[in-house]
Design a protein around this motif. Structure first.
Motif, mmCIF file in Angstrom:
data_model
loop_
_atom_site.group_PDB
_atom_site.id
_atom_site.type_symbol
_atom_site.label_atom_id
_atom_site.label_comp_id
_atom_site.label_asym_id
_atom_site.label_seq_id
_atom_site.Cartn_x
_atom_site.Cartn_y
_atom_site.Cartn_z
ATOM 1 N N ASN A 110 0.825 -1.304 0.174
ATOM 2 C CA ASN A 110 -0.020 -0.095 -0.015
ATOM 3 C C ASN A 110 0.744 1.136 0.167
ATOM 4 N N SER A 111 1.126 1.909 -1.267
ATOM 5 C CA SER A 111 1.901 3.092 -1.115
ATOM 6 C C SER A 111 0.789 4.256 -1.134
ATOM 7 N N ALA A 112 0.567 4.537 0.067
ATOM 8 C CA ALA A 112 -0.565 5.592 0.348
ATOM 9 C C ALA A 112 0.027 6.800 0.791
ATOM 10 N N TRP A 113 -0.326 7.849 -0.194
ATOM 11 C CA TRP A 113 0.397 9.038 0.155
ATOM 12 C C TRP A 113 -1.029 10.051 -0.157
ATOM 13 N N TRP A 114 -0.610 11.257 0.378
ATOM 14 C CA TRP A 114 -1.851 12.175 0.153
ATOM 15 C C TRP A 114 -1.160 13.644 -0.379
ATOM 16 N N ARG A 115 -1.755 14.120 -1.504
ATOM 17 C CA ARG A 115 -1.078 15.543 -2.147
ATOM 18 C C ARG A 115 -2.528 16.344 -2.320
ATOM 19 N N GLY A 116 -2.343 17.657 -2.100
ATOM 20 C CA GLY A 116 -3.221 18.702 -2.451
ATOM 21 C C GLY A 116 -3.203 19.033 -3.793
ATOM 22 N N ILE A 117 -4.335 19.752 -4.121
ATOM 23 C CA ILE A 117 -4.325 20.110 -5.349
ATOM 24 C C ILE A 117 -3.276 20.764 -6.051
ATOM 25 N N ALA A 118 -2.608 21.657 -5.323
ATOM 26 C CA ALA A 118 -1.574 22.410 -5.640
ATOM 27 C C ALA A 118 -0.206 21.745 -5.882
ATOM 28 N N TYR A 119 0.016 20.553 -5.300
ATOM 29 C CA TYR A 119 1.000 19.656 -5.677
ATOM 30 C C TYR A 119 1.504 19.646 -7.169
ATOM 31 N N TYR A 120 0.322 19.428 -7.802
ATOM 32 C CA TYR A 120 0.697 19.424 -9.394
ATOM 33 C C TYR A 120 0.604 20.795 -9.995
ATOM 34 N N ASP A 121 0.558 21.970 -9.342
ATOM 35 C CA ASP A 121 0.857 23.108 -9.913
ATOM 36 C C ASP A 121 2.299 23.436 -10.543
ATOM 37 N N LEU A 122 3.162 22.430 -9.768
ATOM 38 C CA LEU A 122 4.531 22.813 -10.108
ATOM 39 C C LEU A 122 4.798 22.539 -11.513
ATOM 40 N N ALA A 123 5.588 23.250 -12.407
ATOM 41 C CA ALA A 123 5.722 23.021 -13.621
ATOM 42 C C ALA A 123 5.952 21.714 -14.278
ATOM 43 N N SER A 147 0.990 26.353 -13.808
ATOM 44 C CA SER A 147 2.506 25.970 -13.996
ATOM 45 C C SER A 147 3.113 26.765 -13.321
ATOM 46 N N VAL A 148 3.864 26.599 -12.378
ATOM 47 C CA VAL A 148 4.828 27.583 -11.732
ATOM 48 C C VAL A 148 6.044 26.973 -11.183
ATOM 49 N N ASP A 149 7.117 27.633 -11.431
ATOM 50 C CA ASP A 149 8.446 27.034 -10.986
ATOM 51 C C ASP A 149 8.533 26.758 -9.713
ATOM 52 N N GLU A 150 8.360 27.261 -8.657
ATOM 53 C CA GLU A 150 8.434 26.933 -7.313
ATOM 54 C C GLU A 150 7.109 26.771 -6.497
ATOM 55 N N LEU A 151 7.104 26.045 -5.501
ATOM 56 C CA LEU A 151 5.937 26.124 -4.714
ATOM 57 C C LEU A 151 6.628 25.998 -3.221
ATOM 58 N N PRO A 152 5.814 27.098 -2.391
ATOM 59 C CA PRO A 152 6.441 27.399 -1.119
ATOM 60 C C PRO A 152 6.323 25.964 -0.226
ATOM 61 N N GLY A 153 7.071 26.030 0.697
ATOM 62 C CA GLY A 153 6.988 25.006 1.831
ATOM 63 C C GLY A 153 7.929 23.796 1.696
ATOM 64 N N ALA A 154 8.379 22.966 2.713
ATOM 65 C CA ALA A 154 9.291 22.010 2.726
ATOM 66 C C ALA A 154 8.473 20.636 1.998
ATOM 67 N N ILE A 155 9.419 19.832 1.559
ATOM 68 C CA ILE A 155 8.813 18.379 1.486
ATOM 69 C C ILE A 155 8.277 17.748 2.815
ATOM 70 N N ALA A 156 7.288 17.218 2.908
ATOM 71 C CA ALA A 156 6.719 16.584 4.031
ATOM 72 C C ALA A 156 6.637 15.172 3.944
ATOM 73 N N VAL A 157 7.274 14.518 4.919
ATOM 74 C CA VAL A 157 7.487 12.840 4.897
ATOM 75 C C VAL A 157 5.951 12.485 5.114
ATOM 76 N N GLY A 158 5.071 13.082 5.994
ATOM 77 C CA GLY A 158 3.916 12.524 6.204
ATOM 78 C C GLY A 158 3.535 12.190 7.550
ATOM 79 N N SER A 159 2.674 11.716 8.027
ATOM 80 C CA SER A 159 2.224 11.483 9.462
ATOM 81 C C SER A 159 2.748 10.286 10.218
ATOM 82 N N SER A 160 3.328 9.398 9.374
ATOM 83 C CA SER A 160 3.548 7.902 9.941
ATOM 84 C C SER A 160 5.184 7.904 9.711
ATOM 85 N N ALA A 161 5.543 7.165 10.948
ATOM 86 C CA ALA A 161 7.385 6.952 10.884
ATOM 87 C C ALA A 161 7.341 5.726 10.148
ATOM 88 N N ASP A 162 6.472 4.913 9.651
ATOM 89 C CA ASP A 162 6.730 3.664 8.716
ATOM 90 C C ASP A 162 6.432 4.022 7.236
#
Length: 391
Positions: free
Chosen positions: A153-166, A370-385
């Motif tokens: 189960n490769s279960a991730w979550w990304r918001g709409i803005a994730y795909y705004d990066l060019a 399509s934007v060149d940069e998105l603010p914020g860091a890469i988030a690993v997520g909520s689970s240590a596993d």
């Protein structure tokens, strides 16, 4: 002292830089390049790499610097060209996942490494995790028995803005959606733990990202000689609860860690209490695992540095990276063509070639921003596993 260059200084480049900085007695980062003006300089300053030079063109960096090894952390569609350029310049390469969007490109990269006697490694940092090393050791023992069924189960979550990066969200630039760029971690682990399947079936959809051409959810079934494995690839799963569950004839083991072993009554139904002796043996083997000195990207970078010094094959080479791309390609072919796809894929298969996905894959939606940069860091997520950070 090995001289290191970084090509591409986006989010995941930080994991590479951090990894090299764990081996300061063995290597030094001497150059960084990025096509976005001032981006490489910002990374240099962020990590205190005062002596490193910065470039906007990787070609200029390769020509000007006397490098031993480069990390390539650029968008997937650029991996093959940059890797081959570095190999031809006599530089060893560690390239981020996915190796490339097509098998044709992967084979060109492997051929270039062989022709120039260079080390080529593809990032698969989850092989360098204590929990995964422990799981592999247990599966290689006879305690679990032949595998019957597995779930990845490769279960991730990304918001709409994730795909705004060019470069995200199109078949041409990203090479695919969550199956290629997120689940490749779990697909590599499936290959590492279970081997290569005989055939693949799959379905693809875009359930929640109206600003992306590519899929944000796929479900695949991998067919082995007698076993089946399910792989769910997602960026729509709230909570990001990732898991690997493997059922063998004698026991089930999983990550997050859990062991269950049934025993049969004379009528074939489960006996109360199961098989505590087998569970105890599996737990003992797990407890005996010797922790890795370095994990994740740091662990793989340490392995690659050793391969560069000793001129030997790294733990994860170009062939391993290609196998993961082949499995992704089979999933895409199965989902797009609505048929079972046999492995291996031959060079005359249309999906082997560069550009076939661009030609044949559905546009679930059209990219709207399509934007060149998105603010914020890469988030690993909520689970240590989690099975690793992704881009």
């Amino acid at each position: 002292m090995l001289r290191i260059g970084i090509i591409g200084t986006g989010g995941i480049a930080g994991s590479h830089i951090d990894g090299y900085l764990r081996f300061t007695q063995e290597c030094e980062i001497v150059a960084l390049s990025d096509v976005v003006p001032d981006k490489a300089a910002s990374r240099r300053d962020e990590f205190g790499l005062a002596g490193a030079r910065v470039y906007e063109r990787a070609e200029d960096m390769l020509a000007a610097e006397d490098l031993n090894l480069v990390s390539i952390t650029t968008p997937p569609a650029t991996h093959a060209e940059l890797t081959i350029a570095a190999l031809r310049a006599g530089v060893d390469v560690l390239v981020e996942k996915p190796m490339a969007p097509s098998l044709e490109e992967c084979d060109a990269m492997i051929a270039a490494a062989a022709a120039h006697a260079r080390v080529l490694s593809v990032v698969a940092q989850n092989r360098f995790r204590n929990d995964m090393a422990r799981l592999k050791a247990i599966l290689e023992s006879e305690l679990v028995g032949p595998v019957s069924h597995a779930q990845f189960n490769s279960a991730w979550w990304r918001g709409i803005a994730y795909y705004d990066l060019a470069w995200r969200g199109t078949w041409a630039s990203e090479g695919g959606g969550c199956t290629l760029n997120h689940a490749i971690h779990h697909l590599d682990l499936a290959l590492w733990l279970l081997g290569t399947p005989r055939a693949v079936t799959a379905v693809l959809t875009n359930a929640a990202h109206e600003n992306a051409e590519v899929e944000d959810l796929s479900v695949a079934v991998l067919q082995y000689e007698r076993a089946l494995a399910e792989v769910t690839s997602s960026v729509v799963h709230h909570g990001e609860e990732q898991a690997i569950v493997v059922h063998g004839r004698h026991a089930r083991v999983s990550q997050p860690w859990k062991v269950v072993a049934e025993a049969s009554m004379p009528n074939g139904f489960p006996a109360p209490g199961g098989d505590p002796e087998r569970v105890a043996k599996i737990e003992a083997l797990a407890a005996a695992h010797r922790p890795l000195e370095h994990v994740g990207h740091r662990g793989q970078i340490g392995d690659v540095l050793a391969a560069v010094r000793e001129r030997c094959r790294p733990a994860v080479d170009g062939v391993h990276g290609r196998r993961a791309v082949e499995l992704v390609t089979a999933i895409y072919a199965a989902g797009i063509e609505r048929r079972t796809v046999d492995l291996p894929l031959a060079p005359d298969d249309p999906y082997y070639r560069t550009g076939t996905l661009v030609e044949r894959a559905p546009h679930f939606f059209e990219k709207s921003t399509s934007v060149d940069e998105l603010p914020g860091a890469i988030a690993v997520g909520s689970s240590a596993d989690h099975a690793g950070r992704t881009s």
